[in-house]
Write a protein that holds these residues in place. Structure first.
Motif, PDB file in Angstrom:
ATOM      1  N   PHE A  61     -30.179  28.074   7.183  1.00 55.14           N
ATOM      2  CA  PHE A  61     -30.190  28.263   8.000  1.00 55.14           C
ATOM      3  C   PHE A  61     -31.854  29.559   7.753  1.00 55.14           C
TER       4      PHE A  61
ATOM      5  N   ARG B 189     -34.980  27.362   8.281  1.00 56.04           N
ATOM      6  CA  ARG B 189     -35.061  27.385   9.737  1.00 56.04           C
ATOM      7  C   ARG B 189     -35.345  28.435  10.610  1.00 56.04           C
TER       8      ARG B 189
ATOM      9  N   ALA C 237     -26.108  35.612  11.788  1.00 51.50           N
ATOM     10  CA  ALA C 237     -25.845  35.037  10.211  1.00 51.50           C
ATOM     11  C   ALA C 237     -25.516  35.983   9.086  1.00 51.50           C
TER      12      ALA C 237
ATOM     13  N   GLY D  68     -26.557  20.221  13.734  1.00 54.63           N
ATOM     14  CA  GLY D  68     -26.395  21.664  13.134  1.00 54.63           C
ATOM     15  C   GLY D  68     -25.209  22.043  12.849  1.00 54.63           C
TER      16      GLY D  68
ATOM     17  N   GLN E 284     -25.277  29.063  14.211  1.00 53.71           N
ATOM     18  CA  GLN E 284     -25.928  29.969  14.437  1.00 53.71           C
ATOM     19  C   GLN E 284     -27.333  28.839  14.253  1.00 53.71           C
ATOM     20  N   ASP E 285     -26.957  27.475  14.065  1.00 58.62           N
ATOM     21  CA  ASP E 285     -28.334  26.368  13.121  1.00 58.62           C
ATOM     22  C   ASP E 285     -28.429  25.897  15.323  1.00 58.62           C
TER      23      ASP E 285
END
Lengths: 130, 93
Positions: free
Chosen positions: A40, A43, A99, B31, B35-36
């Motif tokens: 993540f 990304r 996150a 995902g 959060q993705d």
């Protein structure tokens, strides 16, 4: 209100097409990064390609096209560019903090270690402690 | 000549933006964590906004600019509220 391609001189068509292709291509590269990168925290960097020069290129191509087609300066598209440029860091910082918070609270192996964090609450509490 | 250049460039640009939207949707579906999906939704909003902008240049109509601006504002609000929800569990504290 409605203008055709034939009203545009050749140089404006070439410049506008180059900017539009640049913007769309950078958006595609950013989307490929969103789809292909592995973690993540990798990304989260990819969509900024689409929001910086992707949106900038499309907005600039649109501005050049409508300015040349209507024979007067048409620059209201710059609102989109300014808005996207201002809001993207805010949203991605909030998403990144969320996150990090979630990863730390669940003790995930991919979480950032606490020492290298830029979390403001941590530095404030450290200052209070010392 | 200029008609051909603009038509070809807009066709390729809309094709690339559609492919970008498909890739973002794929990440939003697969995902691994929440959060993705929120990140992919943000990227999808930006790609949809650029698609509407390209559509406005293709039709030569400046009305599509307002639609693109509204999509941008909605994407900002949606991503901020979803990020706050992931952080705290509620949107307005």
């Amino acid at each position: 209100m409605t203008t055709g391609y034939a009203d545009v001189p050749l140089w404006a068509a070439i410049v506008s097409a180059a900017f539009i292709l640049l913007g769309a291509g950078l958006s595609l590269v950013g989307a490929v990064g969103v789809a292909r990168l592995s973690t993540f925290y990798d990304r989260i960097h990819a969509p900024t390609l689409a929001t910086s020069w992707g949106a900038g290129g499309m907005v600039m191509g649109s501005m050049i096209f409508f300015t040349a087609a209507e024979g007067r300066p048409v620059i209201h598209e710059i609102l989109i560019g300014v808005f996207v440029t201002v809001t993207t860091p805010v949203t991605l910082m909030m998403l990144g903090r969320a996150a990090v918070y979630r990863d730390r609270s669940e003790q995930n192996p991919g979480a950032l270690p606490k020492e290298t964090s830029v979390d403001r609450a941590d530095t404030v509490s450290n200052h209070k402690g010392s | 000549m200029n008609v051909l250049i603009m038509q070809a460039a807009l066709f390729i640009a809309q094709l690339m933006l559609a492919l970008a939207m498909i890739l973002c949707t794929w990440r939003m579906i697969i995902g691994p964590r929440a959060q993705d999906r929120v990140l992919a939704l943000d990227a999808l909003y930006v790609c949809a906004m650029l698609q509407v902008l390209a559509f406005g240049v293709r039709t030569g109509n400046t009305l599509y600019f307002e639609a693109a601006l509204v999509i941008g504002v909605l994407g900002f609000v949606a991503t901020v509220s979803l990020a706050k929800f992931l952080m705290r569990g509620e949107v307005i504290e």
